[in-house]
Design a protein around this motif. Structure first.
Motif, mmCIF file in Angstrom:
data_model
loop_
_atom_site.group_PDB
_atom_site.id
_atom_site.type_symbol
_atom_site.label_atom_id
_atom_site.label_comp_id
_atom_site.label_asym_id
_atom_site.label_seq_id
_atom_site.Cartn_x
_atom_site.Cartn_y
_atom_site.Cartn_z
ATOM 1 N N PHE B 32 33.172 35.891 41.053
ATOM 2 C CA PHE B 32 34.342 35.211 41.584
ATOM 3 C C PHE B 32 35.248 36.192 42.303
ATOM 4 O O PHE B 32 35.451 37.311 41.835
ATOM 5 C CB PHE B 32 35.107 34.498 40.467
ATOM 6 C CG PHE B 32 34.334 33.375 39.888
ATOM 7 C CD1 PHE B 32 34.226 32.170 40.557
ATOM 8 C CD2 PHE B 32 33.661 33.532 38.682
ATOM 9 C CE1 PHE B 32 33.479 31.129 40.034
ATOM 10 C CE2 PHE B 32 32.906 32.500 38.154
ATOM 11 C CZ PHE B 32 32.813 31.303 38.829
ATOM 12 N N LYS B 36 42.404 39.589 38.131
ATOM 13 C CA LYS B 36 43.326 39.221 37.056
ATOM 14 C C LYS B 36 44.376 40.307 36.923
ATOM 15 O O LYS B 36 44.044 41.464 36.720
ATOM 16 C CB LYS B 36 42.578 39.063 35.727
ATOM 17 C CG LYS B 36 41.620 37.899 35.738
ATOM 18 C CD LYS B 36 40.842 37.803 34.431
ATOM 19 C CE LYS B 36 39.781 36.717 34.568
ATOM 20 N NZ LYS B 36 38.912 36.626 33.393
ATOM 21 N N VAL B 39 46.620 41.883 32.618
ATOM 22 C CA VAL B 39 45.890 41.703 31.374
ATOM 23 C C VAL B 39 45.815 43.079 30.746
ATOM 24 O O VAL B 39 45.433 44.034 31.417
ATOM 25 C CB VAL B 39 44.464 41.186 31.621
ATOM 26 C CG1 VAL B 39 43.872 40.668 30.332
ATOM 27 C CG2 VAL B 39 44.439 40.146 32.699
ATOM 28 N N GLU B 43 42.737 43.638 25.936
ATOM 29 C CA GLU B 43 42.423 42.219 25.974
ATOM 30 C C GLU B 43 41.209 41.943 26.853
ATOM 31 O O GLU B 43 40.407 41.069 26.574
ATOM 32 C CB GLU B 43 43.635 41.446 26.525
ATOM 33 C CG GLU B 43 44.259 40.500 25.527
ATOM 34 C CD GLU B 43 45.437 39.787 26.151
ATOM 35 O OE1 GLU B 43 45.759 38.702 25.678
ATOM 36 O OE2 GLU B 43 46.057 40.319 27.118
ATOM 37 N N GLN B 44 41.121 42.703 27.942
ATOM 38 C CA GLN B 44 40.047 42.463 28.898
ATOM 39 C C GLN B 44 38.741 43.124 28.455
ATOM 40 O O GLN B 44 37.661 42.751 28.892
ATOM 41 C CB GLN B 44 40.478 43.024 30.266
ATOM 42 C CG GLN B 44 39.788 42.365 31.420
ATOM 43 C CD GLN B 44 40.463 42.684 32.741
ATOM 44 O OE1 GLN B 44 41.537 43.283 32.790
ATOM 45 N NE2 GLN B 44 39.854 42.271 33.825
ATOM 46 N N LYS C 158 42.784 31.855 25.632
ATOM 47 C CA LYS C 158 44.167 32.022 25.171
ATOM 48 C C LYS C 158 44.966 30.798 25.601
ATOM 49 O O LYS C 158 44.859 30.374 26.750
ATOM 50 C CB LYS C 158 44.757 33.284 25.832
ATOM 51 C CG LYS C 158 45.517 34.189 24.883
ATOM 52 C CD LYS C 158 45.930 35.450 25.584
ATOM 53 C CE LYS C 158 47.442 35.635 25.574
ATOM 54 N NZ LYS C 158 47.802 36.928 26.208
ATOM 55 N N ASN C 180 41.332 32.693 30.415
ATOM 56 C CA ASN C 180 40.260 33.524 29.866
ATOM 57 C C ASN C 180 40.529 34.971 30.252
ATOM 58 O O ASN C 180 40.178 35.407 31.346
ATOM 59 C CB ASN C 180 38.916 33.061 30.437
ATOM 60 C CG ASN C 180 37.786 33.974 30.004
ATOM 61 O OD1 ASN C 180 37.917 34.723 29.033
ATOM 62 N ND2 ASN C 180 36.676 33.925 30.724
ATOM 63 N N PRO C 181 41.159 35.763 29.362
ATOM 64 C CA PRO C 181 41.542 37.130 29.752
ATOM 65 C C PRO C 181 40.360 38.091 29.829
ATOM 66 O O PRO C 181 40.435 39.120 30.483
ATOM 67 C CB PRO C 181 42.516 37.547 28.649
ATOM 68 C CG PRO C 181 42.185 36.693 27.479
ATOM 69 C CD PRO C 181 41.582 35.424 28.005
ATOM 70 N N LYS C 182 39.258 37.791 29.164
ATOM 71 C CA LYS C 182 38.115 38.710 29.119
ATOM 72 C C LYS C 182 37.316 38.638 30.420
ATOM 73 O O LYS C 182 37.490 37.739 31.229
ATOM 74 C CB LYS C 182 37.202 38.340 27.948
ATOM 75 C CG LYS C 182 37.848 38.510 26.598
ATOM 76 C CD LYS C 182 37.450 39.827 25.957
ATOM 77 C CE LYS C 182 38.206 40.012 24.644
ATOM 78 N NZ LYS C 182 37.990 41.303 24.046
ATOM 79 N N ASN C 183 36.392 39.556 30.575
ATOM 80 C CA ASN C 183 35.521 39.557 31.748
ATOM 81 C C ASN C 183 34.323 38.634 31.589
ATOM 82 O O ASN C 183 33.582 38.421 32.535
ATOM 83 C CB ASN C 183 35.048 40.975 32.034
ATOM 84 C CG ASN C 183 36.157 41.804 32.638
ATOM 85 O OD1 ASN C 183 36.951 41.276 33.416
ATOM 86 N ND2 ASN C 183 36.233 43.068 32.268
ATOM 87 N N ASN C 184 34.132 38.097 30.385
ATOM 88 C CA ASN C 184 33.057 37.111 30.170
ATOM 89 C C ASN C 184 33.250 35.937 31.104
ATOM 90 O O ASN C 184 34.363 35.417 31.221
ATOM 91 C CB ASN C 184 33.123 36.524 28.751
ATOM 92 C CG ASN C 184 33.016 37.570 27.679
ATOM 93 O OD1 ASN C 184 33.185 38.742 27.957
ATOM 94 N ND2 ASN C 184 32.726 37.135 26.473
ATOM 95 N N GLN C 185 32.198 35.468 31.744
ATOM 96 C CA GLN C 185 32.308 34.241 32.516
ATOM 97 C C GLN C 185 32.080 33.044 31.606
ATOM 98 O O GLN C 185 31.086 32.974 30.904
ATOM 99 C CB GLN C 185 31.284 34.212 33.663
ATOM 100 C CG GLN C 185 31.692 35.035 34.859
ATOM 101 C CD GLN C 185 33.095 34.741 35.357
ATOM 102 O OE1 GLN C 185 33.617 33.639 35.182
ATOM 103 N NE2 GLN C 185 33.729 35.726 35.931
ATOM 104 N N PRO C 221 37.330 30.722 36.312
ATOM 105 C CA PRO C 221 37.536 32.138 36.631
ATOM 106 C C PRO C 221 38.849 32.683 36.072
ATOM 107 O O PRO C 221 38.917 33.858 35.743
ATOM 108 C CB PRO C 221 37.502 32.181 38.156
ATOM 109 C CG PRO C 221 37.727 30.792 38.614
ATOM 110 C CD PRO C 221 37.317 29.872 37.514
ATOM 111 N N THR C 222 39.888 31.869 35.974
ATOM 112 C CA THR C 222 41.167 32.438 35.545
ATOM 113 C C THR C 222 41.963 31.511 34.632
ATOM 114 O O THR C 222 42.003 31.695 33.432
ATOM 115 C CB THR C 222 42.043 32.755 36.772
ATOM 116 O OG1 THR C 222 42.005 31.630 37.639
ATOM 117 C CG2 THR C 222 41.550 33.989 37.470
#
Lengths: 310, 310, 310, 310
Positions: B32, B36, B39, B43-44, C158, C180-185, C221-222
């Motif tokens: 994508f 972000k 963050v 957390e990321q 979150k 979704n703060p993580k990089n996981n999609q 994505p965000t």
């Protein structure tokens, strides 16, 4: 504009333009009869998948050869550094020394480390420290592969060698049997059968999704006879055995199930060609009472007896 | 009150208010085009995910550096405790002693334990016992990571570089091709294509889910040409190549499949921008007869030839 | 006889007869506000799950304590057998001998095996052989746990601290935001919101599945603002802030998504109580253009501004 | 031609022709009451599955016996090669030497390698190098099995010992209770109940999928009473307790859920025979207020009290 639900449409994803006699889309074992050209080796490669899918004999041979080769490489390194930089070396001939270096390498890479032989100078220590790390990583890999091999689910479904065209209620039906010989429980088993027929005049194949007596069963404890009733709406309706041969029929079977032992969805595929159908035969009923339950003779999956077609 | 099924509605979850020329929601590789902000690093962070996703070169470098660093740390600890509390130390200069401590540490953390050097007093023994436990745990971690890296499924689908607008039956169609170069079998492959168009006057984008000739195939042995027929109900109907450029079109592709080798569902994403469409070109048919099956030249996925549009 | 689709029916599986003020079915972190009584400890126990779910600090403490305890036990065994049956023991006082036995045990259970100390008689050898096998098995366990800890997927979603009642199109809407703060999609994200309301006169609660502007997005994505439009058919229609408080409203949120990094389906739950709703506030729009894509300030998820309700 | 939706049709995949009194399709623990005959041992074998499913006691016994056996084999090999080719052997009697060889083997296969005893000649070195590789592989296997055992999801659902026929709203209902005693969260729990009844005159069984008050709940925090309302369309309608016994009724229960702790779909099965139904009993309500939540006494799952049937 919405040909999606038409029967002669190919939603299988197989090619529709191959007509020569004897064409088979799926091999008996469920693999596709397709060769990919001009794919670079690296692109096609999937090391993990290959090592997980190969036979145990091949897998153990690969491991043994790898172990042997790595020890040859490291033994050479120790020899290049100089055997005087290892303690406990007794050999005087190059061959003896190489053998000792080879086994020292084996003791290092497996992190066995008897200590009888041990590195003395910086170079020998560096190689040994690297080798033991490499050993751990390779072993980590082997552990993952072992687990991958064992935990890989696979549908263990066995198909009857032949399909039959047998009387079914008032009409006839196309039937074959499947069995689960393993102790794995398969649940929510779904089946689809697609009939591929060559057109008479053009160079195209038509694909027909066949209507089945039942497309899903919740449990699959032993055996299941899958039935396509040959109603007037069936593409098989009114065809004789020889016509089915001329149309080069292929019945493509796809089974999907949940394997409870592996907690995974598994797929099984196979196909029956026209010449693998027995006309006017019926599968023999195999279930017998056993205590408060039943008993089924799995080895008789192929048993049929003559039955007059309607 | 139920705008859910309207075509111009965005059920993709992408932003609708970004219009500037050259906006691209998805990069070619399916990631994508989103940053972000604010963050917190923690957390990321997803250590496992990072270590599993990075390249092998990077991964092995991280491991090697970690191994080196840990041994530096423990060598320092042994030096602080005093080298006289280890047997078998021969070095007299600080550097020699540090080197010996470093390799003793390496032999301890890999649980190699030659025994030539060994701890003597309480402090050295405590450090060594802790180090060997730490070694085992780190190695357990490495094993998990190795397995995670290898068993991580990923859709290996390759997209044609360009999409085409080509004649399709009586009308025209938007088409692109996908191929699975790996030996992994992909089953029950589903595709969706969404067209994102800039509105003429306002600062909004509309999203249109495109009707496809086929949204799902059961098997995906080699190649699949995905076709959106440009019927009167298509948002592309009547648009010229330059109008599609002005509207800053983006075709967002999402493919979902079951990877039989990994027994997992995998996703693949990509997008075609207006300038990545060839008008009046048609993909060349690639399947050839091979034995009882077919053969497909995968490297020719991008081959097209001129074709007059309807 | 088919009450399944009725709105006031509880298909959540939560209790309907608990009315006291301040009842909360789900805690903010998504756990259930339920205590199970009279379950035997063993029945409730799930060792793997516990060890995989506990914090890293707790997990490492458990490991360290286990390592220490096991070495104490084996050191005692060696002492009972007699220290004269180990080579390389120098200690003469019981404490010294115990310390040496302790570290010999540590070297054995980690399969380090320096060899400075080694078993001599049958009993000592048997204990050492058993200990090294035990060490390998415990280490196998630790490896599995490490992998389990790292590969356990968890929805990292979150929630905005408060929900709002804000103007939405011509009417008003109940809204909250997730990020979704993580990089996981996260893909194919589905949400459901159920409103639990106390009845005025009886001791029962009604559960209403709320209609949402959108119940599913393909990509996440965000950030996503989830909206329940308060139409005349909404159970919130016509209710004032104080009435919602009196009815002890609880909005139970359940989100389901596919986590691409872990190739697993993940769930996330939370709830908003009446007092966690801001009336007449609207979430601030956060997306900004960044290069060819967009940028979103995740830390501003809770930002709202006043907005006149319709 | 489409009998799929008929009630008396068996979509469970169970046999329909077994009628003798006391037939039970599913055992209480959910296994099938079926014996497979004439399956070759190898075909039925699933080593990984067996080792993962057996009890811990059995599993550890298998491991211990395997360890013992392998060491016996390798000790014999070292003895055959000749004990003079190992350093550090002190025994003079054959038994002493075998014991020493046995423990040397144990130190080698666990890669402990004290080094007190070590191989000297080529043959002994080759055996030791092979043994240490074998040790690593076996240990890799044990690691995989350990992880497999721990990470295997299993539905922990507990069923009430009896089902009841109790008043339900204006009519009666067939009811049983299920409880999840573990801390695992089960989500999206689906249940199906099929009633198998013997026909009066022929040797066939009919299968009826029962309509339930609710077939799915989103959450399953504690207990769920599953209700089949006995409406005029129910196959139980108008039957007395003795008629249900004569028809040899079996209620086959299948529950499917998502186990959040294991991120996997799990299945649970059980069955109630006619004699396991209590007529005119009602399950006792067990939920109590506890703080802001509720508390449920799980041990009282079987508590019933008399209730007059409608």
């Amino acid at each position: 504009m919405k040909p999606k639900n038409k029967h002669n449409h190919n939603d299988l994803g197989l090619d529709t333009k191959t007509v020569a006699e004897g064409y088979r889309a799926l091999n008996k074992d469920g693999t596709f009869n397709v060769r990919k050209q001009n794919v670079s080796f690296l692109e096609q490669l999937n090391i993990f998948h290959s090592l997980v899918s190969m036979s145990w004999l091949k897998f153990l041979t690969v491991l043994a050869l790898g172990y042997f080769t790595i020890n040859i490489v490291f033994a050479s390194l120790y020899l290049i550094i100089g055997m005087e930089h290892l303690t406990g070396i007794h050999g005087t001939t190059p061959l003896d020394q190489f053998t000792e270096a080879f086994f020292f390498s084996a003791q290092t890479i497996t992190t066995l480390g008897y200590g009888q032989v041990a590195p003395l100078n910086l170079a020998a220590n560096m190689v040994a420290a690297t080798e033991s790390l490499l050993g751990l990583l390779l072993f980590a890999l082997a552990t993952g592969l072992m687990y991958g091999r064992f935990s890989k689910p696979y549908a263990t479904i066995k198909y009857s060698t032949h399909a039959v065209i047998a009387p079914y209620q008032e009409i006839n039906g196309f039937m074959f049997r499947v069995v689960n010989p393993k102790n794995n429980q398969l649940l929510e088993v779904e089946v689809s059968v697609t009939l591929s027929l060559k057109r008479d005049t053009t160079d195209l194949r038509d694909f027909h999704l066949l209507e089945l007596e039942r497309t899903k069963v919740v449990f699959f404890p032993t055996m299941w006879t899958i039935v396509h009733p040959i109603t007037p709406s069936s593409p098989l309706y009114g065809l004789s055995a020889s016509e089915v041969l001329i149309k080069d029929a292929e019945f493509i079977v796809m089974i999907k199930a949940f394997d409870e032992s592996f907690s995974q969805t598994v797929y099984s595929r196979s196909s029956y060609k026209a010449q693998e159908i027995k006309w006017g035969e019926k599968f023999t009923y195999l279930t017998k009472r056993y205590g408060t339950g039943v008993s089924i003779d799995i080895s008789s999956i192929d048993d049929t007896h003559t039955a007059d077609l309607n």
